[in-house]
Design an enzyme around this catalytic site. Sequence first.
Site, PDB file in Angstrom:
ATOM      1  N   CYS A 114     109.587  70.253  25.179  1.00 43.98           N
ATOM      2  CA  CYS A 114     110.256  71.535  25.312  1.00 43.98           C
ATOM      3  C   CYS A 114     111.914  71.574  25.031  1.00 43.98           C
ATOM      4  CB  CYS A 114     110.336  72.101  26.599  1.00 43.98           C
ATOM      5  SG  CYS A 114     111.136  73.909  26.983  1.00 43.98           S
ATOM      6  N   HIS A 157     102.624  78.304  25.334  1.00 42.41           N
ATOM      7  CA  HIS A 157     103.975  77.747  25.819  1.00 42.41           C
ATOM      8  C   HIS A 157     104.967  78.451  25.879  1.00 42.41           C
ATOM      9  CE1 HIS A 157     106.838  74.131  26.069  1.00 42.41           C
ATOM     10  NE2 HIS A 157     107.678  74.954  25.781  1.00 42.41           N
ATOM     11  N   GLU A 158     105.439  79.321  24.903  1.00 36.51           N
ATOM     12  CA  GLU A 158     106.454  80.423  24.791  1.00 36.51           C
ATOM     13  C   GLU A 158     106.450  81.459  25.520  1.00 36.51           C
ATOM     14  OE1 GLU A 158     109.173  79.053  23.467  1.00 36.51           O
ATOM     15  OE2 GLU A 158     108.025  77.348  22.602  1.00 36.51           O
ATOM     16  N   HIS A 161     107.246  80.596  29.199  1.00 38.10           N
ATOM     17  CA  HIS A 161     108.882  80.945  29.022  1.00 38.10           C
ATOM     18  C   HIS A 161     109.272  82.259  29.679  1.00 38.10           C
ATOM     19  CE1 HIS A 161     110.558  77.135  28.435  1.00 38.10           C
ATOM     20  NE2 HIS A 161     109.836  76.997  27.131  1.00 38.10           N
TER      21      HIS A 161
END
Length: 187
Positions: A114, A157-158, A161
């Site tokens: 990351c 993953h994004e 966030h």
Amino acid sequence: MITMDDVIRDGHPTLRKVAKEVAVPLSDEDITLGKNMLQFLKNSQDPELAEKYKLRGGVGLAAPQLDISKRIIALEIPNTESDDAEPILSTIMYNPKVLSHSVQQACLEEGEGCLSVDRPIPGYVIRQARITVSYTDINGETQKIRLKNYTAIVVQHEIDHLNGVMFYDHINEEKPFYASDDVLVLG
């Protein structure tokens, strides 16, 4: 131009907040932000620009990583088959949502990294192998896209966030490299 100096690091409180939805129709500010995020990823994958501006290579970036708590992600996933091939996915997603996902799970053999985490954190990050995502594109149109394997992992993953979740939250602390036999380990 976005540089690594703009990317907040692990421990910053914005990375743990749930980001706010972006208003549609999109504001000029949000459109520009999305374009700048995508350009950062393209620059980070260009060896000369990455060296010149000291950029770490990235395939995805979420607005919260820039200390902007908005539901915006940019993706630039290269096609590794050949140098001049079009990217597998190059887009900006506003308000992305996972509509559905497979039962099948997957993880990357080498784990995940990351831009907001400056150290390697070893372990399997187990996610869904296939997902269907809806989002608003840069033109304000609603899109629906099916993704699988690596591309699906990057998008999850994004999106994490945007929900205040870091990739290492998914790693089994006692057995970081444990995956049941039905989990697809992608090399």
